[in-house]
Design an enzyme around this catalytic site. Sequence first.
Site, PDB file in Angstrom:
ATOM      1  N   GLU A  52      30.834 -14.231  37.206  1.00  0.00           N
ATOM      2  CA  GLU A  52      31.073 -13.074  37.853  1.00  0.00           C
ATOM      3  C   GLU A  52      31.796 -12.756  38.994  1.00  0.00           C
ATOM      4  O   GLU A  52      32.960 -12.428  39.578  1.00  0.00           O
ATOM      5  CB  GLU A  52      30.080 -11.599  37.135  1.00  0.00           C
ATOM      6  CG  GLU A  52      30.074 -12.006  35.796  1.00  0.00           C
ATOM      7  CD  GLU A  52      29.000 -12.741  35.210  1.00  0.00           C
ATOM      8  OE1 GLU A  52      28.170 -12.779  34.886  1.00  0.00           O
ATOM      9  OE2 GLU A  52      28.564 -13.363  36.014  1.00  0.00           O
ATOM     10  N   LYS A  84      32.677 -21.478  31.953  1.00  0.00           N
ATOM     11  CA  LYS A  84      31.480 -22.517  32.584  1.00  0.00           C
ATOM     12  C   LYS A  84      30.799 -23.023  30.949  1.00  0.00           C
ATOM     13  O   LYS A  84      30.418 -22.590  30.121  1.00  0.00           O
ATOM     14  CB  LYS A  84      30.283 -21.843  32.786  1.00  0.00           C
ATOM     15  CG  LYS A  84      29.684 -22.894  33.578  1.00  0.00           C
ATOM     16  CD  LYS A  84      28.377 -21.344  34.701  1.00  0.00           C
ATOM     17  CE  LYS A  84      27.615 -22.441  35.928  1.00  0.00           C
ATOM     18  NZ  LYS A  84      26.746 -21.898  35.829  1.00  0.00           N
TER      19      LYS A  84
END
Length: 119
Positions: free
Chosen positions: A73, A98
């Site tokens: 984030e 990811k």
Amino acid sequence: MDKIYIEGLEVQSLIGVYDWERDATQRLLVDIVLFSDLQKPAYSDDVEDTLNYAEVAEAVAKVAKQSEFSLIEALAQAMITQIFTQFPVQKITLKLSKPDILADAQNVAVEFTRERKDT
């Protein structure tokens, strides 16, 4: 508003909250939508009139390479901030993935949409 897409940009970053994630860089994938007025380059056919998406990709890769964030984030927000700093875009949607983190999932990702705030 017109859009430029950069999809599946592979970058490397030191990212993660666990000790084992901090030993080496990890592969991340970035999808970016840049919202901008592309009318001028559409008519001029001049590269000087448009956003240089290679430079955008380079800027994002540099942020990833230099970062040591724990959370994707935070890295995603840093990428967006850098794009707004360097390029004349009005709005950005950025998805940061990811893909190699969970054994039973193909991907984990965050997606942010931010608009330029002229103050």
